[in-house]
Scaffold this active site. Structure first.
Site, PDB file in Angstrom:
ATOM      1  N   CYS A  60       5.001   4.622  -3.992  1.00  0.00           N
ATOM      2  CA  CYS A  60       4.961   3.900  -5.277  1.00  0.00           C
ATOM      3  C   CYS A  60       3.826   4.436  -6.144  1.00  0.00           C
ATOM      4  CB  CYS A  60       4.813   2.397  -5.038  1.00  0.00           C
ATOM      5  SG  CYS A  60       6.345   1.665  -4.396  1.00  0.00           S
ATOM      6  N   GLN A  73       0.828  -1.212   0.000  1.00  0.00           N
ATOM      7  CA  GLN A  73       0.000   0.000   0.000  1.00  0.00           C
ATOM      8  C   GLN A  73       0.863   1.264   0.000  1.00  0.00           C
ATOM      9  OE1 GLN A  73      -3.160   0.706  -0.511  1.00  0.00           O
ATOM     10  NE2 GLN A  73      -3.553  -1.443  -0.918  1.00  0.00           N
ATOM     11  N   SER A  74       2.011   1.202  -0.662  1.00  0.00           N
ATOM     12  CA  SER A  74       2.932   2.346  -0.668  1.00  0.00           C
ATOM     13  C   SER A  74       2.338   3.569  -1.379  1.00  0.00           C
ATOM     14  CB  SER A  74       4.229   1.922  -1.361  1.00  0.00           C
ATOM     15  OG  SER A  74       5.009   3.055  -1.667  1.00  0.00           O
ATOM     16  N   ASN A  75       2.294   4.674  -0.653  1.00  0.00           N
ATOM     17  CA  ASN A  75       1.879   5.944  -1.261  1.00  0.00           C
ATOM     18  C   ASN A  75       2.968   6.451  -2.201  1.00  0.00           C
ATOM     19  OD1 ASN A  75      -0.575   6.293   0.347  1.00  0.00           O
ATOM     20  ND2 ASN A  75       0.864   6.458   2.057  1.00  0.00           N
TER      21      ASN A  75
END
Ligand SMILES: Cc1ncc(COP(=O)(O)O)c(C=O)c1O
Length: 333
Positions: free
Chosen positions: A81, A77-79
């Site tokens: 990325c 859930q990387s913001n």
């Protein structure tokens, strides 16, 4: 690093300056202090967030180097990325993401869904092997004649952090002439680039209050403390910007008390702060970073560590798309 003069240092991605405003209903609910919020959730690129500012500088460097592919890594859930995928799309570059964990059994949600929509290629590996896999992949692309540009976790190197040197100047400018001086700023801190840039920016813009980083995923470490790592990032930013100012580990204040159940685990602290900001101010925090950082701020206000007569500024660094991947945890009470 030398920049060819025809390449602008900032590849424009963000809607700047981001708004700065008070949170009067939250302040009243707590019985003081005056609380300001800097809306870096509203940087504008594919749901915004703090990485957009960093990516303006990083993409400019990638373009200057003639890159054709942007490679980066993060959590599912990387913001970072998601914003990198959007930035690459805007620059007409390919984007490959190396994510830690396993692909979800069901349809992707939150940031992962957005990564797909934004056209990024996603590869999965174990959390420990994300960096080595990304480097391997960069070598593969180079061997095929490609020109990959590798962005570290969170965009936290000197080039990325330089954006938060500028963000501090922007904020101090917005605050000038306001009645009460801000005595503390609170920011979610994880890969360190945001706090590092703010710290260096504070010296430059003459912000005299404290900057409190709420550690999201790191405990206190020896022999290489997080504070030393942030000083290195800040000083790399200083070099890149050709500034004289430098930071030392002692310039950094980090609170390690709010780690809760660990990275990405939503507990009562995050749930309460997310609900409070949503219901009192109509502002959406995120479950991983700003929910935890605001939870830390609320606790420091309630305990009196931040006085009721102070004026405090909270950096909203974004992340709300992840809310949709945490529906169960956020609706349990
Ligand atoms: C929403 C949000 N806030 C804060 C941070 C932390 O910023 P930094 O990694 O620069 O410490 C991140 C990092 O991913 C983030 O996504």
């Amino acid at each position: 690093m030398e920049h060819p003069s025809e390449i602008p240092r900032r590849f424009p991605l963000a809607a700047l300056p981001t708004p700065l405003h008070r949170l009067p209903r939250l302040s009243k609910h707590l019985g003081g202090p005056e609380i300001w919020i800097k809306r870096d959730d509203l940087t504008g690129l594919a749901f915004g967030g703090n990485k957009t500012r960093k990516l303006e500088f990083l993409l400019s460097d990638a373009i200057a180097q003639g890159a054709d592919t942007i490679l980066t890594a993060g959590a599912a859930q990387s913001n970072h990325c998601r914003q990198t995928a959007a930035a690459a799309a805007r620059a007409g570059l390919r984007c490959e993401l190396v994510l830690g964990g396993a692909p979800p059994a069901a349809a992707p949600q939150g940031n992962l869904l957005l990564d797909r929509l934004l056209g990024a290629t996603v590869q999965w590996t174990s959390m420990e092997h994300r960096i080595s896999r990304m480097e391997e992949r960069a070598a593969e692309l180079r061997a095929e004649g490609g020109r990959p540009y590798v962005i570290p976790y969170g965009g936290s190197n000197g080039i990325g952090a330089a954006a938060y040197v500028a963000a501090m100047a922007e904020t101090v400018g917005q605050l000038s002439g306001r009645a009460a001086a801000v005595t503390s700023m609170v920011v979610a801190s994880s890969s360190g680039g945001t706090q590092a840039g703010l710290c260096l920016g504070a010296k430059l813009a003459r912000y005299g209050g404290t900057i409190i980083g709420i550690s999201i995923d790191k405990g206190e470490r020896a022999p290489d403390p997080y504070e030393a790592e942030m000083a290195r990032i800040a000083n790399a930013a200083g070099e890149w910007l050709r500034l004289e100012e430098r930071c030392s580990p002692d310039d950094f204040r980090v609170e390690y008390r709010f780690l809760g159940g660990g990275y990405g685990v939503v507990g009562d602290v995050e749930r309460e702060s997310i609900q409070l900001l949503a219901r009192l101010e109509g502002i959406l925090l995120d479950p991983v970073y700003t929910g935890r950082a605001m939870g830390g701020l609320l606790q420091m206000i309630r305990s009196g560590e931040i006085g009721r007569d102070e004026s405090v500024l909270f950096w909203h660094t974004g992340g709300a798309p992840a809310l949709f991947a945490y529906a169960e945890e956020l609706t349990t009470s």
